[in-house]
Design a protein around this motif. Structure first.
Motif, PDB file in Angstrom:
ATOM      1  N   TRP A 473      38.782  28.280  34.942  1.00 46.26           N
ATOM      2  CA  TRP A 473      40.412  27.971  35.154  1.00 46.26           C
ATOM      3  C   TRP A 473      40.910  29.183  36.126  1.00 46.26           C
ATOM      4  O   TRP A 473      40.833  30.327  36.048  1.00 46.26           O
ATOM      5  N   ASP A 475      42.818  31.628  37.395  1.00 50.63           N
ATOM      6  CA  ASP A 475      44.073  32.147  36.797  1.00 50.63           C
ATOM      7  C   ASP A 475      43.545  33.681  36.794  1.00 50.63           C
ATOM      8  O   ASP A 475      42.524  33.991  36.525  1.00 50.63           O
ATOM      9  N   ASP A 484      50.118  34.468  26.298  1.00 48.32           N
ATOM     10  CA  ASP A 484      50.669  33.725  27.268  1.00 48.32           C
ATOM     11  C   ASP A 484      49.843  32.896  28.386  1.00 48.32           C
ATOM     12  O   ASP A 484      50.225  32.294  29.295  1.00 48.32           O
ATOM     13  N   LEU A 485      48.640  32.805  27.850  1.00 48.40           N
ATOM     14  CA  LEU A 485      47.522  32.137  28.824  1.00 48.40           C
ATOM     15  C   LEU A 485      47.105  30.750  28.149  1.00 48.40           C
ATOM     16  O   LEU A 485      47.202  30.588  27.122  1.00 48.40           O
ATOM     17  N   LYS A 486      46.974  30.109  29.199  1.00 45.78           N
ATOM     18  CA  LYS A 486      46.375  28.544  28.576  1.00 45.78           C
ATOM     19  C   LYS A 486      45.130  28.650  27.985  1.00 45.78           C
ATOM     20  O   LYS A 486      44.938  28.045  27.070  1.00 45.78           O
ATOM     21  N   TYR A 487      44.163  29.351  28.706  1.00 39.51           N
ATOM     22  CA  TYR A 487      42.797  29.596  28.142  1.00 39.51           C
ATOM     23  C   TYR A 487      42.645  31.066  27.915  1.00 39.51           C
ATOM     24  O   TYR A 487      42.796  31.890  28.689  1.00 39.51           O
ATOM     25  N   ASP A 528      40.170  24.270  20.226  1.00 43.34           N
ATOM     26  CA  ASP A 528      40.466  25.570  19.973  1.00 43.34           C
ATOM     27  C   ASP A 528      39.416  25.971  18.746  1.00 43.34           C
ATOM     28  O   ASP A 528      39.732  25.421  17.563  1.00 43.34           O
TER      29      ASP A 528
END
Length: 615
Positions: A473, A475, A484-487, A528
């Protein structure tokens, strides 16, 4: 963490014993361990020298015990093996009788992968033999000071438990050479002592700093109630707080370091973590203070550094250890940077009779200088590297690959290509960074994939030198809380090649990913697989300084394994205590967390049974 490994290990051992009743452990007796490198040091936060001996020095490593050089750093020998080892926070040698050495175990550099110790060890024969000398529940001892004319009178700064409260913390004194200890400064059950200085002209005068620090698997807190600066004028019988004296910063305070100028014992320096922190100076033995420098380079990531040393002969000269090694010649107003063999500097000893002679330590080991830091001894003679993970490739002879803490990833031949012994030419940098899993393509061992913190992932072709970033990813999470993170990728996120499909590479965040095209594209093959507790994914640090480097990222997959017998059977274990399995290559997952596994414990490693399906 240990309980999780033990339980999983028992499960696998049970399966092994059922399928291999004839196994005989004697078959392993001929196997011997051998050290193969890399030939470079690991982190050290404790050093000591001897005023009357210009060639002998000691350092304590964070994973390899105590080391001694008889020749100014040209060679080092381990002197603690066979008695104790592990992480060292303090080393002190008696100037009155250099045969007497005290060592405090448990590192002061309290990283997320910190390890604790078991108290004090003492030698009376310059390191040839050792005996345990108490403070068993101290966990982390960061300073030891010895009376200049009485090696039986010794003081210890005890940090105590890092992950919770305990009683054995503060400043302790022994008057009988470590046979018994008396706690002489105690603030509370959450704040311990982190630095300790003795007036070299009057050993009754002591200065100490206390520090409230708390680690959890998902956070670091530095500072708060109990953090302060203290003075004793009666050998530790009584103490007076200096935290509220004129010129001191407003609370809350965090970690602090303190030092006395031997040429003028009324001249003190302190480096203090606070909102208005920095380098402070006192000209009246601590009654009043003045902030003389507030530069961030001197106080960044205070919890990891915050050591300060006065020159023994010039009260205007002071050293501050941080990412770089800093020296001031004008009482702390301005600093120049001295080069060292490695960054992240932690401790310093200076010869009181010759200020150009010193030993200094950092994340690369220990180094000796005889010219005030213009030149240093090497660190390539200290086998103290901390390796996060190790893997092997399919070359012949095979190589070992791994990432070294605060250094680079390396691959090392298992047998030398240049002579009878493995040497420096047999290892080389490879893909990835200090903290990652490193794995080689099973069909082409010169193609290596290496991870690092922040989800950073690199493919390297050793034949061509080509390096390509293939992050799952794209980022950069540095500075952000995990929520705050997508992954969410762990500091030490897993990588694994499928034993059945040579082109299939798995990478794990809070979900499991795979690629079949060398990282050009990635596919999510799970949801998840963690508890996803948002309260434990917040910004880390405080109450003074935030610190988000992904070390504290929580709710991540920490270990993966694929069955060696059944394609598509994959286990995934999280750092918050969940174990999942898929039997269809990720189409569906089932929770199989063992009963009795401690809640939210880190599942550190999973190994599939080599012969038994499902084991």
């Amino acid at each position: 963490m240990r309980h999780g490994n033990i339980i999983l290990g028992l499960i696998l051992l049970f399966a092994w014993n059922n399928g291999n009743a004839q196994w005989n452990e004697k078959q392993l007796e001929s196997l011997k361990w051998r050290e193969i490198g890399p030939y470079r040091g690991g982190r050290s936060a404790a050093v000591a020298g001897i005023p009357q001996d210009r060639e002998t020095y000691y350092f304590g490593s964070t994973g390899g015990g105590v080391w001694k050089t008889p020749d100014g750093g040209n060679s080092w020998i381990n002197v603690s093996d066979g008695f104790f080892g592990g992480s060292i926070g303090a080393v002190a040698v008696s100037s009155w009788d250099p045969n007497v050495i005290y060592v405090g175990t448990g590192e002061k550099t309290v990283r997320g992968n910190v390890s604790h110790g078991d108290g004090v060890w003492k030698s009376t024969d310059a390191g040839r033999s050792w005996e345990h000398s108490g403070l068993e529940d101290s966990r982390h001892i960061s300073r030891i000071r010895i009376h200049p004319k009485n090696p039986d009178l010794v003081y210890a700064a005890v940090m105590g438990h890092l992950f919770g409260p305990n009683e054995q913390r503060g400043v302790f004194r022994s008057s009988d050479g470590g046979k018994s200890w008396q706690r002489i400064l105690h603030v509370n059950e959450q704040a311990g002592a982190v630095d300790l200085a003795m007036d070299p002209t009057n050993p009754r005068i002591l200065y100490a700093t206390t520090w409230r620090v708390l680690r959890t698997p998902y956070s670091l807190e530095s500072g708060g109630e109990g953090s302060g600066i203290w003075k004793s004028t009666d050998g530790g019988d009584s103490w007076e707080s200096m935290a509220g004296n004129e010129g001191m910063p407003e609370p809350p305070l965090g970690i602090a370091g303190i030092t006395v100028s031997p040429s003028n014992p009324d001249n003190l320096y302190a480096i203090i973590e606070a909102s208005e922190g920095g380098v402070f100076r006192s000209s009246d033995a601590g009654k009043t203070w003045k902030r003389v420098n507030q530069e961030r380079k001197l106080r960044q990531r205070a919890w990891y550094y915050s050591r300060i040393n006065a020159d023994p002969q010039d009260e205007s000269v002071v050293y501050v250890l941080n990412v770089r090694f800093h020296k001031s010649k004008d009482g702390g107003k301005t600093f120049e940077t001295l080069s060292t063999p490695h960054g992240d500097n932690h401790d310093l000893w200076i010869d009181p009779d010759d200020p150009d002679r010193m030993i200094q330590s950092n994340d690369g080991g220990a180094n000796v200088s005889y010219d005030g830091g213009d030149n240093w001894s090497v660190q390539s003679n200290q086998p103290t590297a901390q390796m996060y993970r190790v893997s092997t490739d399919n070359a012949f002879p095979y190589r070992l690959l791994g990432g070294q803490q605060d250094n680079s990833a390396v691959r090392i031949r298992s047998r030398s290509a240049y002579g009878p012994a493995i040497g420096e030419r047999d290892w080389e940098p490879t893909a990835g960074g200090e903290s990652g899993h490193i794995v080689a393509d099973p069909e082409n061992p010169d193609i290596v994939y290496g991870g690092s913190y922040g989800g950073f992932l690199v493919r390297m072709d050793h034949r061509t030198g080509d390096r390509r970033i293939i992050n799952v990813w794209p980022d950069n999470p540095m500075g952000w809380g995990a929520a705050d993170l997508k992954y969410r990728f762990n500091w030490n996120f897993p990588l694994l090649f499928s034993p059945h499909e040579a082109k299939t590479l798995y990478a794990a965040g809070n979900v499991l990913f795979k690629t079949n095209d060398e990282g050009q594209t990635w596919q999510t093959i799970s949801g998840d697989l963690t508890r996803n507790i948002k309260d434990k994914q917040q910004s880390s640090g405080g109450p003074i300084t935030k610190d988000n480097t992904s070390v504290e990222y929580y709710g991540t997959i920490f270990a993966i394994a694929e069955s060696l017998q059944e394609p598509g059977v994959i286990w995934a274990g999280s750092d918050d205590g969940l174990l999942h399995i898929t039997r269809d290559g990720g189409e569906s997952w089932k929770a199989v967390t063992p009963r009795g596994l401690p809640n939210e414990i880190q599942i550190n490693s999973i190994e599939a049974h080599p012969f038994e399906p499902g084991g």
